[in-house]
Design a protein around this motif. Structure first.
Motif, PDB file in Angstrom:
ATOM      1  N   PRO A 100       1.212  -1.008   0.178  1.00  0.00           N
ATOM      2  CA  PRO A 100       0.298  -0.083   0.686  1.00  0.00           C
ATOM      3  C   PRO A 100       0.568   1.084   0.437  1.00  0.00           C
ATOM      4  CG  PRO A 100       0.398  -0.577   2.032  1.00  0.00           C
ATOM      5  CD  PRO A 100       0.602  -2.011   1.700  1.00  0.00           C
ATOM      6  N   GLN A 101       1.194   1.548  -1.407  1.00  0.00           N
ATOM      7  CA  GLN A 101       2.109   2.951  -1.474  1.00  0.00           C
ATOM      8  C   GLN A 101       1.439   3.580  -1.271  1.00  0.00           C
ATOM      9  OE1 GLN A 101       4.575   1.616  -4.650  1.00  0.00           O
ATOM     10  NE2 GLN A 101       5.540   0.582  -3.765  1.00  0.00           N
TER      11      GLN A 101
ATOM     12  N   VAL B 143      -3.952   0.418   6.813  1.00  0.00           N
ATOM     13  CA  VAL B 143      -5.086  -0.583   7.234  1.00  0.00           C
ATOM     14  C   VAL B 143      -6.670  -0.088   6.522  1.00  0.00           C
ATOM     15  CG1 VAL B 143      -7.030  -0.044   9.391  1.00  0.00           C
ATOM     16  CG2 VAL B 143      -3.992   0.427   9.752  1.00  0.00           C
ATOM     17  N   ARG B 144      -6.588   1.135   6.059  1.00  0.00           N
ATOM     18  CA  ARG B 144      -8.053   0.490   4.764  1.00  0.00           C
ATOM     19  C   ARG B 144      -7.474  -0.629   3.669  1.00  0.00           C
ATOM     20  NH1 ARG B 144      -9.334   5.106   0.837  1.00  0.00           N
ATOM     21  NH2 ARG B 144     -11.684   4.425  -0.343  1.00  0.00           N
ATOM     22  N   GLU B 145      -6.226  -0.653   3.318  1.00  0.00           N
ATOM     23  CA  GLU B 145      -6.136  -1.291   2.553  1.00  0.00           C
ATOM     24  C   GLU B 145      -6.247  -3.024   3.326  1.00  0.00           C
ATOM     25  OE1 GLU B 145      -2.181  -3.323  -0.348  1.00  0.00           O
ATOM     26  OE2 GLU B 145      -3.012  -1.053  -0.950  1.00  0.00           O
ATOM     27  N   ALA B 146      -5.859  -3.064   4.336  1.00  0.00           N
ATOM     28  CA  ALA B 146      -6.204  -4.627   4.548  1.00  0.00           C
ATOM     29  C   ALA B 146      -7.144  -5.041   4.613  1.00  0.00           C
ATOM     30  CB  ALA B 146      -5.178  -4.917   6.208  1.00  0.00           C
TER      31      ALA B 146
END
Length: 133
Positions: free
Chosen positions: A71-72, A77-80
């Motif tokens: 997640p660059q 956290v949102r990506e997870a």
């Protein structure tokens, strides 16, 4: 991701390994050789993601699922959380394919009906999306 980089079909590889599988690293990416894009699960190859979940269920997988994304430009956290939501959605769709569309699906596979396969996967994914928590 790694299976895609190697030119493998994840669902087929899962089916071939069977009960020897104890962990699955989930991500997605473009299929350039040796390029690990680390993208969110099912973002590039949603049908392959669904097929992978389907075969994990068929082999009664009880191991670990984990993510390998980078997640660059997004909040990690949102990506997870999104990855978890996507896996649950594809898992529900795969369960629907197996339990509710089993006879239709077997016929589609036996007759190599590409359009029928797309229609069934569309139906399964719509079902899973309608039942998001």
């Amino acid at each position: 991701g790694h299976m895609l980089m190697a030119g493998e079909n994840p669902g087929q590889s899962i089916a071939m390994v069977g009960d020897k599988l104890f962990g699955v690293q989930l991500n997605d990416g473009y299929t350039r050789l040796a390029a690990e894009d680390g993208m969110m699960f099912g973002s590039v190859h949603p049908m392959m993601a669904l097929e992978a979940m389907y075969y994990l269920q068929r082999i009664n997988f009880s191991g670990h699922l984990y993510f390998d994304t980078f997640p660059q430009r997004t909040d990690p956290v949102r990506e997870a959380e999104y990855n978890i939501k996507r896996v649950k959605e594809f898992w529900r769709a795969a369960r629907y394919l197996h339990t509710k569309l089993g006879a239709k699906q077997e016929n589609v596979m036996r007759t190599h009906d590409a359009l029928g396969a797309l229609e069934l996967t569309d139906e399964a994914l719509a079902y899973a999306r309608e039942r998001r928590p």
